[in-house]
Motif scaffolding. Structure first.
Motif, PDB file in Angstrom:
ATOM      1  N   LEU A 184       0.841  -1.198   0.000  1.00  0.00           N
ATOM      2  CA  LEU A 184       0.000   0.000   0.000  1.00  0.00           C
ATOM      3  C   LEU A 184       0.872   1.242   0.000  1.00  0.00           C
ATOM      4  O   LEU A 184       1.877   1.315   0.707  1.00  0.00           O
ATOM      5  CB  LEU A 184      -0.895   0.008   1.243  1.00  0.00           C
ATOM      6  CG  LEU A 184      -2.060  -0.981   1.258  1.00  0.00           C
ATOM      7  CD1 LEU A 184      -2.690  -1.016   2.643  1.00  0.00           C
ATOM      8  CD2 LEU A 184      -3.101  -0.609   0.221  1.00  0.00           C
ATOM      9  N   LYS A 185       0.500   2.216  -0.801  1.00  0.00           N
ATOM     10  CA  LYS A 185       1.220   3.479  -0.799  1.00  0.00           C
ATOM     11  C   LYS A 185       0.850   4.254   0.458  1.00  0.00           C
ATOM     12  O   LYS A 185      -0.199   4.028   1.064  1.00  0.00           O
ATOM     13  CB  LYS A 185       0.846   4.289  -2.042  1.00  0.00           C
ATOM     14  CG  LYS A 185       1.224   3.605  -3.342  1.00  0.00           C
ATOM     15  CD  LYS A 185       0.697   4.387  -4.535  1.00  0.00           C
ATOM     16  CE  LYS A 185       0.988   3.652  -5.830  1.00  0.00           C
ATOM     17  NZ  LYS A 185       0.418   4.353  -7.006  1.00  0.00           N
ATOM     18  N   GLU A 186       1.716   5.173   0.861  1.00  0.00           N
ATOM     19  CA  GLU A 186       1.452   5.959   2.059  1.00  0.00           C
ATOM     20  C   GLU A 186       0.144   6.727   1.895  1.00  0.00           C
ATOM     21  O   GLU A 186      -0.066   7.431   0.910  1.00  0.00           O
ATOM     22  CB  GLU A 186       2.608   6.933   2.313  1.00  0.00           C
ATOM     23  CG  GLU A 186       2.481   7.670   3.631  1.00  0.00           C
ATOM     24  CD  GLU A 186       3.696   8.520   3.946  1.00  0.00           C
ATOM     25  OE1 GLU A 186       3.616   9.284   4.927  1.00  0.00           O
ATOM     26  OE2 GLU A 186       4.704   8.413   3.225  1.00  0.00           O
ATOM     27  N   GLY A 187      -0.751   6.549   2.852  1.00  0.00           N
ATOM     28  CA  GLY A 187      -2.032   7.237   2.810  1.00  0.00           C
ATOM     29  C   GLY A 187      -3.084   6.572   1.943  1.00  0.00           C
ATOM     30  O   GLY A 187      -4.218   7.051   1.862  1.00  0.00           O
ATOM     31  N   GLN A 188      -2.728   5.450   1.311  1.00  0.00           N
ATOM     32  CA  GLN A 188      -3.684   4.775   0.426  1.00  0.00           C
ATOM     33  C   GLN A 188      -4.771   4.072   1.226  1.00  0.00           C
ATOM     34  O   GLN A 188      -4.506   3.447   2.246  1.00  0.00           O
ATOM     35  CB  GLN A 188      -2.952   3.747  -0.451  1.00  0.00           C
ATOM     36  CG  GLN A 188      -3.858   3.003  -1.421  1.00  0.00           C
ATOM     37  CD  GLN A 188      -3.106   1.963  -2.243  1.00  0.00           C
ATOM     38  OE1 GLN A 188      -1.898   1.812  -2.130  1.00  0.00           O
ATOM     39  NE2 GLN A 188      -3.828   1.235  -3.076  1.00  0.00           N
ATOM     40  N   THR A 189      -6.008   4.207   0.765  1.00  0.00           N
ATOM     41  CA  THR A 189      -7.145   3.489   1.361  1.00  0.00           C
ATOM     42  C   THR A 189      -7.864   2.736   0.241  1.00  0.00           C
ATOM     43  O   THR A 189      -7.527   2.876  -0.937  1.00  0.00           O
ATOM     44  CB  THR A 189      -8.112   4.463   2.046  1.00  0.00           C
ATOM     45  OG1 THR A 189      -8.596   5.404   1.078  1.00  0.00           O
ATOM     46  CG2 THR A 189      -7.421   5.197   3.196  1.00  0.00           C
ATOM     47  N   PHE A 190      -8.838   1.925   0.613  1.00  0.00           N
ATOM     48  CA  PHE A 190      -9.526   1.142  -0.404  1.00  0.00           C
ATOM     49  C   PHE A 190     -10.957   0.831   0.027  1.00  0.00           C
ATOM     50  O   PHE A 190     -11.292   0.884   1.214  1.00  0.00           O
ATOM     51  CB  PHE A 190      -8.767  -0.162  -0.703  1.00  0.00           C
ATOM     52  CG  PHE A 190      -8.718  -1.137   0.444  1.00  0.00           C
ATOM     53  CD1 PHE A 190      -9.647  -2.173   0.537  1.00  0.00           C
ATOM     54  CD2 PHE A 190      -7.752  -1.029   1.442  1.00  0.00           C
ATOM     55  CE1 PHE A 190      -9.612  -3.074   1.585  1.00  0.00           C
ATOM     56  CE2 PHE A 190      -7.712  -1.924   2.496  1.00  0.00           C
ATOM     57  CZ  PHE A 190      -8.634  -2.955   2.571  1.00  0.00           C
ATOM     58  N   ASP A 191     -11.778   0.504  -0.955  1.00  0.00           N
ATOM     59  CA  ASP A 191     -13.136   0.030  -0.705  1.00  0.00           C
ATOM     60  C   ASP A 191     -13.118  -1.488  -0.640  1.00  0.00           C
ATOM     61  O   ASP A 191     -12.604  -2.141  -1.553  1.00  0.00           O
ATOM     62  CB  ASP A 191     -14.089   0.473  -1.822  1.00  0.00           C
ATOM     63  CG  ASP A 191     -14.301   1.972  -1.850  1.00  0.00           C
ATOM     64  OD1 ASP A 191     -14.312   2.589  -0.767  1.00  0.00           O
ATOM     65  OD2 ASP A 191     -14.437   2.525  -2.956  1.00  0.00           O
ATOM     66  N   TYR A 192     -13.643  -2.052   0.422  1.00  0.00           N
ATOM     67  CA  TYR A 192     -13.693  -3.506   0.568  1.00  0.00           C
ATOM     68  C   TYR A 192     -14.898  -4.028  -0.206  1.00  0.00           C
ATOM     69  O   TYR A 192     -16.031  -3.662   0.061  1.00  0.00           O
ATOM     70  CB  TYR A 192     -13.805  -3.891   2.040  1.00  0.00           C
ATOM     71  CG  TYR A 192     -13.285  -5.289   2.328  1.00  0.00           C
ATOM     72  CD1 TYR A 192     -13.912  -6.407   1.792  1.00  0.00           C
ATOM     73  CD2 TYR A 192     -12.159  -5.503   3.125  1.00  0.00           C
ATOM     74  CE1 TYR A 192     -13.434  -7.681   2.035  1.00  0.00           C
ATOM     75  CE2 TYR A 192     -11.672  -6.776   3.376  1.00  0.00           C
ATOM     76  CZ  TYR A 192     -12.307  -7.864   2.829  1.00  0.00           C
ATOM     77  OH  TYR A 192     -11.834  -9.126   3.065  1.00  0.00           O
ATOM     78  N   LYS A 193     -14.644  -4.896  -1.184  1.00  0.00           N
ATOM     79  CA  LYS A 193     -15.723  -5.424  -2.022  1.00  0.00           C
ATOM     80  C   LYS A 193     -16.402  -6.618  -1.357  1.00  0.00           C
ATOM     81  O   LYS A 193     -15.728  -7.473  -0.786  1.00  0.00           O
ATOM     82  CB  LYS A 193     -15.184  -5.829  -3.389  1.00  0.00           C
ATOM     83  CG  LYS A 193     -14.653  -4.664  -4.210  1.00  0.00           C
ATOM     84  CD  LYS A 193     -14.196  -5.127  -5.585  1.00  0.00           C
ATOM     85  CE  LYS A 193     -13.664  -3.963  -6.407  1.00  0.00           C
ATOM     86  NZ  LYS A 193     -13.227  -4.402  -7.762  1.00  0.00           N
ATOM     87  N   LYS A 194     -17.716  -6.666  -1.465  1.00  0.00           N
ATOM     88  CA  LYS A 194     -18.474  -7.775  -0.867  1.00  0.00           C
ATOM     89  C   LYS A 194     -18.071  -9.104  -1.488  1.00  0.00           C
ATOM     90  O   LYS A 194     -18.070 -10.143  -0.800  1.00  0.00           O
ATOM     91  CB  LYS A 194     -19.977  -7.533  -1.067  1.00  0.00           C
ATOM     92  CG  LYS A 194     -20.879  -8.540  -0.340  1.00  0.00           C
ATOM     93  CD  LYS A 194     -20.718  -8.461   1.164  1.00  0.00           C
ATOM     94  CE  LYS A 194     -21.897  -9.040   1.934  1.00  0.00           C
ATOM     95  NZ  LYS A 194     -22.259 -10.408   1.594  1.00  0.00           N
ATOM     96  N   ARG A 252      -8.596   1.446   9.517  1.00  0.00           N
ATOM     97  CA  ARG A 252      -8.646   2.825   9.021  1.00  0.00           C
ATOM     98  C   ARG A 252      -8.343   2.907   7.531  1.00  0.00           C
ATOM     99  O   ARG A 252      -8.603   3.936   6.899  1.00  0.00           O
ATOM    100  CB  ARG A 252      -7.655   3.705   9.800  1.00  0.00           C
ATOM    101  CG  ARG A 252      -7.955   3.810  11.280  1.00  0.00           C
ATOM    102  CD  ARG A 252      -7.028   4.776  11.989  1.00  0.00           C
ATOM    103  NE  ARG A 252      -7.089   4.596  13.425  1.00  0.00           N
ATOM    104  CZ  ARG A 252      -6.034   4.350  14.201  1.00  0.00           C
ATOM    105  NH1 ARG A 252      -4.824   4.261  13.664  1.00  0.00           N
ATOM    106  NH2 ARG A 252      -6.175   4.201  15.500  1.00  0.00           N
ATOM    107  N   LEU A 253      -7.797   1.841   6.973  1.00  0.00           N
ATOM    108  CA  LEU A 253      -7.485   1.825   5.536  1.00  0.00           C
ATOM    109  C   LEU A 253      -8.718   1.531   4.695  1.00  0.00           C
ATOM    110  O   LEU A 253      -8.700   1.719   3.480  1.00  0.00           O
ATOM    111  CB  LEU A 253      -6.422   0.763   5.244  1.00  0.00           C
ATOM    112  CG  LEU A 253      -5.111   0.852   6.014  1.00  0.00           C
ATOM    113  CD1 LEU A 253      -4.260  -0.384   5.737  1.00  0.00           C
ATOM    114  CD2 LEU A 253      -4.353   2.114   5.641  1.00  0.00           C
TER     115      LEU A 253
END
Length: 215
Positions: free
Chosen positions: A130-140, A194-195
Protein backbone atom coordinates in the motif's frame (compact mmCIF):
# COMPACT_ATOMS: atom_id res chain seq x y z
CA UNK A 1 8.32 -38.25 1.31
CA UNK A 2 5.85 -35.43 0.89
CA UNK A 3 4.48 -32.38 2.66
CA UNK A 4 1.04 -31.05 1.77
CA UNK A 5 -0.03 -27.78 3.38
CA UNK A 6 -3.77 -27.02 3.41
CA UNK A 7 -5.46 -23.82 4.51
CA UNK A 8 -7.20 -20.63 3.42
CA UNK A 9 -5.78 -17.36 2.05
CA UNK A 10 -4.00 -15.06 4.52
CA UNK A 11 -3.63 -17.74 7.17
CA UNK A 12 0.13 -18.24 6.76
CA UNK A 13 0.15 -21.11 4.27
CA UNK A 14 2.88 -19.58 2.08
CA UNK A 15 5.17 -19.07 5.06
CA UNK A 16 4.56 -22.59 6.34
CA UNK A 17 5.11 -24.17 2.92
CA UNK A 18 8.35 -22.24 2.37
CA UNK A 19 9.52 -23.17 5.87
CA UNK A 20 8.90 -26.87 5.21
CA UNK A 21 10.60 -26.57 1.81
CA UNK A 22 13.68 -25.21 3.60
CA UNK A 23 13.46 -27.89 6.27
CA UNK A 24 13.12 -30.77 3.80
CA UNK A 25 15.31 -29.96 0.78
CA UNK A 26 14.82 -33.53 -0.48
CA UNK A 27 11.24 -32.55 -1.33
CA UNK A 28 10.71 -30.92 -4.72
CA UNK A 29 8.77 -27.66 -4.27
CA UNK A 30 5.93 -27.61 -6.77
CA UNK A 31 5.36 -24.23 -8.45
CA UNK A 32 7.24 -22.16 -5.87
CA UNK A 33 6.94 -19.04 -8.05
CA UNK A 34 3.17 -19.40 -7.72
CA UNK A 35 3.44 -19.80 -3.95
CA UNK A 36 3.41 -23.60 -4.31
CA UNK A 37 -0.20 -23.57 -5.63
CA UNK A 38 0.40 -26.47 -8.02
CA UNK A 39 -3.27 -27.46 -8.19
CA UNK A 40 -4.85 -23.98 -8.24
CA UNK A 41 -6.62 -23.62 -11.62
CA UNK A 42 -6.76 -19.81 -11.64
CA UNK A 43 -3.74 -19.46 -13.96
CA UNK A 44 -3.39 -18.96 -17.71
CA UNK A 45 -1.94 -22.43 -18.37
CA UNK A 46 -5.08 -24.10 -16.95
CA UNK A 47 -8.45 -24.58 -18.70
CA UNK A 48 -10.89 -21.71 -18.22
CA UNK A 49 -12.52 -21.42 -14.82
CA UNK A 50 -15.89 -23.13 -15.04
CA UNK A 51 -14.55 -25.83 -17.35
CA UNK A 52 -14.94 -28.55 -14.74
CA UNK A 53 -14.02 -31.40 -17.07
CA UNK A 54 -10.90 -29.62 -18.31
CA UNK A 55 -9.77 -28.71 -14.80
CA UNK A 56 -10.37 -32.29 -13.65
CA UNK A 57 -8.22 -33.66 -16.49
CA UNK A 58 -5.38 -31.20 -15.82
CA UNK A 59 -5.55 -31.99 -12.10
CA UNK A 60 -5.34 -35.74 -12.73
CA UNK A 61 -2.39 -35.17 -15.07
CA UNK A 62 -0.55 -33.15 -12.42
CA UNK A 63 -1.25 -35.76 -9.76
CA UNK A 64 0.16 -38.49 -11.99
CA UNK A 65 3.27 -36.42 -12.70
CA UNK A 66 4.13 -35.66 -9.07
CA UNK A 67 7.69 -36.69 -8.20
CA UNK A 68 8.39 -39.19 -5.44
CA UNK A 69 9.27 -36.45 -2.93
CA UNK A 70 7.31 -33.21 -3.17
CA UNK A 71 5.80 -30.29 -1.33
CA UNK A 72 2.86 -28.10 -2.31
CA UNK A 73 0.09 -26.09 -0.72
CA UNK A 74 -3.58 -25.80 -1.54
CA UNK A 75 -6.44 -23.58 -0.48
CA UNK A 76 -10.08 -24.52 -0.43
CA UNK A 77 -11.74 -22.82 -3.38
CA UNK A 78 -14.78 -23.13 -5.64
CA UNK A 79 -12.69 -24.10 -8.68
CA UNK A 80 -10.56 -26.81 -7.06
CA UNK A 81 -11.03 -30.24 -8.64
CA UNK A 82 -12.65 -33.03 -6.65
CA UNK A 83 -9.68 -35.19 -7.66
CA UNK A 84 -7.11 -33.20 -5.73
CA UNK A 85 -9.30 -33.36 -2.63
CA UNK A 86 -9.66 -37.13 -3.02
CA UNK A 87 -5.87 -37.36 -3.37
CA UNK A 88 -5.24 -35.17 -0.32
CA UNK A 89 -7.76 -37.01 1.88
CA UNK A 90 -5.58 -40.09 1.49
CA UNK A 91 -2.37 -38.35 2.67
CA UNK A 92 -1.18 -36.84 5.96
CA UNK A 93 -1.43 -33.06 5.68
CA UNK A 94 -0.39 -29.96 7.61
CA UNK A 95 -3.43 -27.81 8.35
CA UNK A 96 -2.87 -24.05 8.71
CA UNK A 97 -5.46 -21.90 10.47
CA UNK A 98 -5.80 -18.39 11.88
CA UNK A 99 -7.57 -17.48 15.11
CA UNK A 100 -7.66 -13.77 14.29
CA UNK A 101 -10.36 -13.98 11.63
CA UNK A 102 -10.85 -10.20 11.48
CA UNK A 103 -7.16 -9.77 10.69
CA UNK A 104 -7.43 -12.47 8.04
CA UNK A 105 -10.32 -10.71 6.31
CA UNK A 106 -8.61 -7.31 6.42
CA UNK A 107 -5.46 -8.84 4.98
CA UNK A 108 -7.48 -10.49 2.20
CA UNK A 109 -8.91 -7.11 1.19
CA UNK A 110 -5.46 -5.53 1.17
CA UNK A 111 -4.20 -8.42 -0.94
CA UNK A 112 -6.91 -7.95 -3.56
CA UNK A 113 -6.32 -4.19 -3.55
CA UNK A 114 -2.56 -4.46 -4.13
CA UNK A 115 -2.38 -7.94 -5.67
CA UNK A 116 0.75 -8.41 -3.55
CA UNK A 117 0.48 -11.58 -1.51
CA UNK A 118 3.91 -12.09 0.05
CA UNK A 119 7.20 -10.37 0.87
CA UNK A 120 10.76 -11.26 1.76
CA UNK A 121 12.86 -9.25 4.20
CA UNK A 122 15.31 -7.94 1.60
CA UNK A 123 12.64 -6.55 -0.74
CA UNK A 124 12.91 -2.79 -1.14
CA UNK A 125 9.21 -1.93 -1.04
CA UNK A 126 6.61 -0.95 1.56
CA UNK A 127 4.97 -3.69 3.57
CA UNK A 128 1.63 -4.82 2.12
CA UNK A 129 2.32 -2.84 -1.05
CA UNK A 130 0.00 0.00 0.00
CA UNK A 131 1.22 3.48 -0.80
CA UNK A 132 1.45 5.96 2.06
CA UNK A 133 -2.03 7.24 2.81
CA UNK A 134 -3.68 4.77 0.43
CA UNK A 135 -7.14 3.49 1.36
CA UNK A 136 -9.53 1.14 -0.40
CA UNK A 137 -13.14 0.03 -0.71
CA UNK A 138 -13.69 -3.51 0.57
CA UNK A 139 -15.72 -5.42 -2.02
CA UNK A 140 -18.47 -7.77 -0.87
CA UNK A 141 -17.31 -10.37 -3.41
CA UNK A 142 -13.93 -10.58 -1.63
CA UNK A 143 -15.64 -11.02 1.71
CA UNK A 144 -18.03 -13.68 0.43
CA UNK A 145 -15.20 -15.53 -1.30
CA UNK A 146 -13.16 -15.86 1.89
CA UNK A 147 -16.26 -16.87 3.88
CA UNK A 148 -16.89 -19.62 1.31
CA UNK A 149 -13.30 -20.86 1.55
CA UNK A 150 -13.21 -20.93 5.37
CA UNK A 151 -16.56 -22.69 5.63
CA UNK A 152 -15.68 -25.18 2.89
CA UNK A 153 -12.45 -26.15 4.62
CA UNK A 154 -14.25 -26.48 7.94
CA UNK A 155 -16.66 -28.98 6.35
CA UNK A 156 -13.72 -30.99 4.98
CA UNK A 157 -11.68 -31.13 8.19
CA UNK A 158 -13.15 -34.41 9.42
CA UNK A 159 -12.00 -36.07 6.17
CA UNK A 160 -8.43 -34.80 6.48
CA UNK A 161 -5.62 -36.88 7.93
CA UNK A 162 -4.10 -34.03 9.95
CA UNK A 163 -0.44 -34.62 10.77
CA UNK A 164 -0.09 -31.22 12.42
CA UNK A 165 -2.18 -28.08 12.89
CA UNK A 166 -0.21 -24.83 12.61
CA UNK A 167 -1.72 -21.58 13.85
CA UNK A 168 -0.88 -18.27 12.19
CA UNK A 169 -0.36 -16.77 15.63
CA UNK A 170 2.48 -19.24 16.32
CA UNK A 171 4.48 -18.49 13.16
CA UNK A 172 6.82 -15.98 14.90
CA UNK A 173 8.03 -18.91 17.05
CA UNK A 174 9.19 -20.94 14.05
CA UNK A 175 13.01 -21.21 14.06
CA UNK A 176 14.75 -19.42 11.20
CA UNK A 177 15.82 -22.09 8.71
CA UNK A 178 16.74 -19.97 5.68
CA UNK A 179 15.12 -17.47 3.36
CA UNK A 180 11.54 -17.04 4.50
CA UNK A 181 8.62 -14.68 4.01
CA UNK A 182 7.93 -11.92 6.51
CA UNK A 183 4.57 -10.68 7.71
CA UNK A 184 3.17 -8.07 5.35
CA UNK A 185 0.64 -6.43 7.64
CA UNK A 186 2.14 -6.21 11.14
CA UNK A 187 -0.02 -3.28 12.31
CA UNK A 188 -2.97 -3.77 14.64
CA UNK A 189 -6.45 -4.48 13.31
CA UNK A 190 -7.61 -1.06 14.54
CA UNK A 191 -4.88 0.62 12.51
CA UNK A 192 -5.62 -1.47 9.42
CA UNK A 193 -9.38 -0.86 9.67
CA UNK A 194 -8.65 2.82 9.02
CA UNK A 195 -7.48 1.82 5.54
CA UNK A 196 -11.00 0.63 4.62
CA UNK A 197 -13.23 3.40 3.27
CA UNK A 198 -16.42 1.40 3.93
CA UNK A 199 -15.24 0.20 7.32
CA UNK A 200 -18.68 0.20 8.98
CA UNK A 201 -20.22 -1.79 6.15
CA UNK A 202 -17.35 -4.27 6.22
CA UNK A 203 -17.59 -4.71 9.99
CA UNK A 204 -21.34 -5.38 9.71
CA UNK A 205 -20.66 -8.17 7.19
CA UNK A 206 -18.06 -9.59 9.51
CA UNK A 207 -20.13 -9.38 12.69
CA UNK A 208 -23.16 -10.91 11.00
CA UNK A 209 -21.04 -13.81 9.75
CA UNK A 210 -19.13 -14.34 13.00
CA UNK A 211 -22.44 -14.64 14.82
CA UNK A 212 -23.53 -17.36 12.40
CA UNK A 213 -20.05 -18.92 12.49
CA UNK A 214 -20.00 -19.22 16.29
CA UNK A 215 -23.52 -20.61 16.34
Amino acid sequence: MHKIIVGTPRSGTSFVTKWYANEYPQCTPMNEKRLFEHFEPDYADWPDLGDVEGIDKETQKRINELPKNYIFKMHSGPDMSKYIWEYVYDKPIILVKRKDLLGQFISYGIGWTTFKWYQYADWKMPLAGLKEGQTFDYKKEWFDNLVWRIEDLKKRENKLNIERTVWFEDLPNFPNNGEIMIRQNPKSNDEKLRLINNKEEFLKWFKDWVGEWKA
